[in-house]
Every structure is written in structure tokens, then in C-alpha cells.
Design an enzyme around this catalytic site. Structure first.
Site, PDB file in Angstrom:
ATOM      1  CD1 TRP A   9       3.442   4.053   3.673  1.00 18.94           C
ATOM      2  CD2 TRP A   9       3.436   5.851   3.682  1.00 18.94           C
ATOM      3  NE1 TRP A   9       4.026   4.782   2.443  1.00 18.94           N
ATOM      4  CE2 TRP A   9       4.584   5.407   2.909  1.00 18.94           C
ATOM      5  CE3 TRP A   9       2.105   7.074   3.640  1.00 18.94           C
ATOM      6  CZ2 TRP A   9       3.998   6.733   1.732  1.00 18.94           C
ATOM      7  CZ3 TRP A   9       3.132   8.672   3.034  1.00 18.94           C
ATOM      8  CH2 TRP A   9       3.721   8.120   1.918  1.00 18.94           C
ATOM      9  CG  MET A  10      -0.426   0.576   0.216  1.00 18.05           C
ATOM     10  SD  MET A  10      -2.131   0.011  -0.503  1.00 18.05           S
ATOM     11  CE  MET A  10      -2.113   1.584  -1.628  1.00 18.05           C
ATOM     12  CG  ASN A  11       5.077   3.636  -0.746  1.00 19.16           C
ATOM     13  OD1 ASN A  11       5.162   2.984   0.560  1.00 19.16           O
ATOM     14  ND2 ASN A  11       6.405   3.049  -1.200  1.00 19.16           N
ATOM     15  CG  ASP A  12       6.665   1.819  -4.647  1.00 20.69           C
ATOM     16  OD1 ASP A  12       5.860   2.605  -4.834  1.00 20.69           O
ATOM     17  OD2 ASP A  12       7.565   1.869  -4.318  1.00 20.69           O
ATOM     18  CD  GLN A  28       7.472  -1.113   0.287  1.00 17.53           C
ATOM     19  OE1 GLN A  28       8.990  -0.236   0.350  1.00 17.53           O
ATOM     20  NE2 GLN A  28       7.872  -2.618  -0.229  1.00 17.53           N
ATOM     21  CB  SER A  69       9.929  -2.561  -4.324  1.00 15.00           C
ATOM     22  OG  SER A  69       9.001  -1.236  -3.535  1.00 15.00           O
ATOM     23  NE  ARG A 133      15.038   2.030  -4.082  1.00 13.44           N
ATOM     24  CZ  ARG A 133      15.975   3.493  -4.778  1.00 13.44           C
ATOM     25  NH1 ARG A 133      16.850   3.072  -3.697  1.00 13.44           N
ATOM     26  NH2 ARG A 133      16.086   4.700  -5.121  1.00 13.44           N
ATOM     27  CG  ASP A 134      13.112  -1.395  -6.382  1.00 19.26           C
ATOM     28  OD1 ASP A 134      12.371  -1.452  -4.924  1.00 19.26           O
ATOM     29  OD2 ASP A 134      13.178   0.050  -6.521  1.00 19.26           O
ATOM     30  CD1 TRP A 294       8.294   8.686  -4.752  1.00 18.59           C
ATOM     31  CD2 TRP A 294       7.691   9.607  -2.625  1.00 18.59           C
ATOM     32  NE1 TRP A 294       7.773   7.205  -3.972  1.00 18.59           N
ATOM     33  CE2 TRP A 294       7.521   7.688  -3.065  1.00 18.59           C
ATOM     34  CE3 TRP A 294       7.066   9.544  -1.298  1.00 18.59           C
ATOM     35  CZ2 TRP A 294       7.311   6.589  -1.712  1.00 18.59           C
ATOM     36  CZ3 TRP A 294       7.328   8.335  -0.378  1.00 18.59           C
ATOM     37  CH2 TRP A 294       6.742   7.110  -0.552  1.00 18.59           C
TER      38      TRP A 294
END
Length: 488
Positions: A9-12, A28, A69, A133-134, A294
Site C-alpha cells: 500500500w502507498m498513499n500521500d 505513506q 504525513s 497532523r501533517d 479516498w
């Protein structure tokens, strides 16, 4: 051409930084599977933003927190004490996410970004809340020694929070921005940076990026931008958006007409959480985003041998321009240097013309024309497997470009038709990049109006593909096209 991990899995995108001649992309990542879990930072590097080398995961989750993130800076001046003046450390600020608590933590690397050590004094900034966050960190020049600024979000409150530090470990509050503008979802992954308007170094503005989910212009995830000023303490938008009523924060019911009034980095459904590289000159400001949404992330069909989820967008070089009414507009152009193919003079187009057949792999398609009496122009992209079909249409009357994607086995939420409105609807100027992501799905990134309008979408058309242009209801004038295959 588009980065994707070998597996899992990968996201941001996280921690984008240019250091010692290499672009570092952290992201991520679940090192243990294809589900959104066990979030850590994956790592890849590139010398040209075109070919990527994947490395071992950089910062791993543990029993106390997942690694959400954040960002990476090169600590020139050794303000943190983790490196030396001669060999500055790379410092990562990230969100340590535990059940019911999100706080900002720090890790550092003294080997150029490959091996990371979590700071013993973590967390370095904790508000005691569950959705803080982030962090995106940058060095602010105040005319003296300068200081570090952190831009982060209270996601559910739709607020961007600004903090400052002299050493990257101790942070004090400066100000907040929001809620304002698009508020139909939680705010995430902010970024902020200066750009010169039309290249004029005496006319510099600040651009604030805010990703939100849901509530994007194309449905689901999207990223909004605001242009304004930053004095080292507070950000002020050039065109202030009124604070929304509290009930809007609960139900997110903003109309398409209202959303059209705001700035968006992308009008497609599959460009989210984009952030920019630290370590580049102002006129080389470069962004990469997560190419997914998403609403259906993790449910797009993969190939028979597919072991990874998602890919990143093309890297995009950013600039600001001022339009005819004095408003600042963000422009984006692919940051990779690929020449178009041989130009095809189509003169006046009436009916359909096949531009290319059997095109496999990555390709770049350019098309320019002006409307005669045609009502619209369409580009049809079809797969030899007949699994899916894409139509890109520009309408002369409405001034809109619309993308229609259809295919079997696509998840709920996928079949919307994203669109973007042009200021000069009678001019056709498309720079289209398409790439295989797996055996069934490709990506499209369409740059129009000299990069002021961009639309990114995953599409169910795999290689080889046929490209056909059609003038609907009349004739196009001065049409030219090129289709260039890129085996990367």
C-alpha cells in the site's frame, strides 16, 4: 514515469526534499501488505524525476504510533544539533498517530536520508488533540538569521495552524487560518511557499495548499489553493473567503457553483495530498501528489500480477500568473523533459480522424485547434481489449472540458464525469500525458489553458490504445496533433 512502489500500500507523498543532486520522495507506506495499515515512510530517489529507485522503508511504525504525513528539511546551519555545519542533518517532522491522539514528532538522518533515528524527546509539538497532523516545515527569512515555520492542520476544525522554532525541537504558536473556502471535508496535508508573479521577483506572493476529503471539486478528495501574503506570523488571503456557518462544517453541503469560485490545483478526482520539494530554488517549485481518491482507494482493479496500490502524479513545476482581471492563478507544467512526437497537420477537421493506433505504454498527446462552427471537439481513447473507454470533450458554448470514463468492474464513485471551465473556450490547447499503471488501469493528466487548468484521472483503458479526434457539428480550424510513445 509515474512512481509506484514495487509492492504494498502507498498513499500521500511525504518529506519531498532535493539534496546532494537527488530528489528524495518519502511516502505513506504499509511494509506488510496492500491494506491501509501499519503506516510508515517508504523511500525512493531520482536524479531526473523520471526514473526512480526504491529503497528500504525509512521510518517504521511501532507499537506506540503509526508514522503519518510530514516533511523533511535540510538543516543548514545545524540549528538542531543533529549534524554539523559541514554535514547538515536531514530532519523529518511527521505526525505520530496513536488511538485518540495525534502529535508532531521528529526523526533525523546523518547519511543523506537513508537511515533515520527517532528523536528521544518526541513528541516535539502536542496539542492534546486527536486530529492535529501533517506538518510541512520551511525556513522563513526575516531579514536576520531566520527561523523555521511549521504549517499543520486541525483536520476536523478546518484550521491551518502556524508555529515557529529556532531549533526544530521547540515550537511556539503563531496564528491560524480558517475555516474558510471549501470545507466539505476534513483539511489535510497543507503546504505553503512563495512564488513570483509572472517571474517578477519584486512581486512575490504566498500560496497555501489545503487538501480536503471529501468535498473536492470532482467529488471525494481534492486540493484547494489560496494566494495571499505571509509576514512571518500570519497568512492573509488576497481574496478573503468568509467563515462558513458551523452547520456547513457538519454536513459539507457546498454546491458546485460555490466550489467553482475557489482555486483548485486539479479538477480531476485523482490528485490528492500534493506537496512540494524543499531544497529547490523558488522558480523550481515542484509538486507531487497521490494519484487516487479516498472514495475508492484500494478498490481499483489491479493486474494479474499486481502487488501494489496506487501511484504518484507526474512531478509538476509551479508558477503564478496574473489574469486579465488581476487575480493570481497557479500554473502547472510537467517537470519532466520529454519532447512531443512529430507534428501532424490536420488543417480543418470535420468528422473523425484517427491520430494513432496500437500505442503502448506511456505516451504524450498534444492537440491544438480553434473552433470554427463545430459545437465541440472530442478525443476518444480506446483499449484494444475493449475493457474501457475514455472521451475528453471540450464544448464551445459552455467553455468546459469534460472527461467521461467508463469500464466494467470499477468501484462505486468512479463513474463521475469531472470537468473544468476554460476562460478561452474557443481555443483548444491540450497537453495530455497517459501511462499504464497496471494491466487494466491507466492514468491521464490533462494540462490545458497553459497549465492553469489541470485534470487528473485514473481510467480503465490499458495498452495498446487508439486515439481518435472528432469535430462534432461542424469544423475545427488550424488543428495540429502529435502522439509520442515513451517507453518509461
Amino acid at each position: 514515469m509515474h512512481f509506484a512502489p514495487r509492492n504494498n500500500w502507498m498513499n500521500d507523498p511525504n518529506g519531498l526534499v532535493f539534496h546532494d543532486g537527488l530528489y528524495h520522495l518519502y511516502f505513506q507506506y504499509n511494509p506488510q501488505g496492500v491494506e491501509h495499515a501499519n503506516l510508515s515512510w517508504g523511500h525512493a530517489t531520482s536524479a531526473d524525476l523520471l526514473r526512480w529507485t526504491e529503497h528500504d522503508p525509512a521510518i517504521l511504525w511501532d507499537d506506540t504510533a503509526q508514522i503519518y504525513s510530514g516533511s523533511v528539511v535540510v538543516d543548514h546551519g545545524n540549528t538542531s544539533g543533529f549534524g554539523t555545519d559541514q554535514d547538515p542533518a536531514l530532519v523529518a517532522l511527521y505526525t505520530a498517530a496513536a488511538p485518540g491522539r495525534q502529535a508532531q514528532a521528529l526523526a533525523y538522518s546523518t547519511d543523506g536520508g537513508y537511515v533515520w533515528t527517532k528523536y528521544d524527546g518526541n513528541p516535539v509539538l502536542d496539542r492534546g488533540t486527536s486530529d492535529f497532523r501533517d506538518p510541512k516545515v520551511f525556513r522563513y527569512d526575516d531579514g536576520g538569521d531566520g527561523y523555521w515555520v511549521m504549517v499543520a492542520v486541525e483536520a476536523e476544525d478546518r484550521q491551518v495552524l502556524f508555529h515557529r522554532s529556532d531549533d526544530l525541537t521547540t515550537w511556539t504558536f503563531l496564528s491560524s487560518y480558517g475555516p474558510a473556502g471549501p470545507v466539505g471535508g476534513v483539511w489535510e496535508c497543507p503546504d505553503m511557499f512563495p512564488l513570483a508573479v509572472d517571474g517578477d521577483d519584486d512581486d512575490v506572493r504566498w500560496v497555501l495548499l489545503i487538501s480536503l476529503n471529501p468535498g473536492g471539486i470532482a467529488g471525494g478528495s481534492g486540493t484547494h489553493y489560496v494566494v495571499g501574503d505571509f509576514d512571518g506570523t500570519a497568512f492573509r488571503a488576497s481574496v478573503p473567503h468568509p467563515a462558513p456557518p458551523r452547520e456547513l462544517l457538519r454536513d459539507g453541503s457546498q454546491s458546485r457553483d460555490e466550489l467553482e469560485r475557489y482555486g483548485w490545483i486539479d479538477f480531476g478526482p485523482d490528485c490528492y495530498a500534493g506537496v512540494t520539494f524543499d531544497g529547490l530554488a523558488r522558480d523550481e517549485r515542484t509538486l507531487i501528489a497521490w494519484m487516487d481518491n479516498w472514495e475508492y482507494a484500494g478498490r481499483i482493479p489491479g493486474g494479474d500480477s499486481d502487488e501494489h496500490r496506487s501511484a504518484m502524479t507526474l512531478p509538476r513545476r509551479l508558477s503564478l500568473t496574473r489574469d486579465e482581471v488581476g487575480a493570481e492563478r497557479l500554473r502547472q507544467h510537467p517537470a519532466v523533459d520529454l519532447d512531443p512526437g512529430e507534428s501532424i497537420d490536420l488543417a480543418g477537421v470535420t468528422g473523425s480522424v484517427v491520430l494513432a493506433e496500437g500505442v503502448a505504454g506511456a505516451a504524450r498527446v498534444g492537440f491544438t485547434a480553434t473552433f470554427g462552427d463545430a459545437q465541440s471537439v472530442e478525443l476518444h481513447i480506446e483499449s484494444a481489449s475493449d475493457d474501457g473507454r475514455v472521451v475528453i470533450r471540450q464544448d464551445r458554448t459552455s467553455g468546459r472540458i469534460e472527461l467521461v470514463r467508463s469500464g466494467e468492474r470499477m468501484p462505486l464513485g468512479f463513474h463521475r464525469s469531472p470537468s473544468m471551465r476554460l476562460d478561452r473556450p474557443r481555443e483548444v490547447g491540450w497537453d495530455l500525458w497517459i501511462d499504464d499503471l497496471n494491466e487494466r488501469v491507466s492514468s491521464i493528466e490533462l494540462f490545458a489553458q497553459n497549465g492553469e487548468r489541470v485534470l487528473t484521472a485514473l481510467v480503465p483503458v490499458a495498452s495498446p490504445r487508439t486515439y481518435t479526434v472528432a469535430a462534432i457539428g461542424g469544423t475545427l480550424h488550424g488543428a495540429r496533433a502529435d502522439v509520442a510513445e515513451r517507453g518509461c
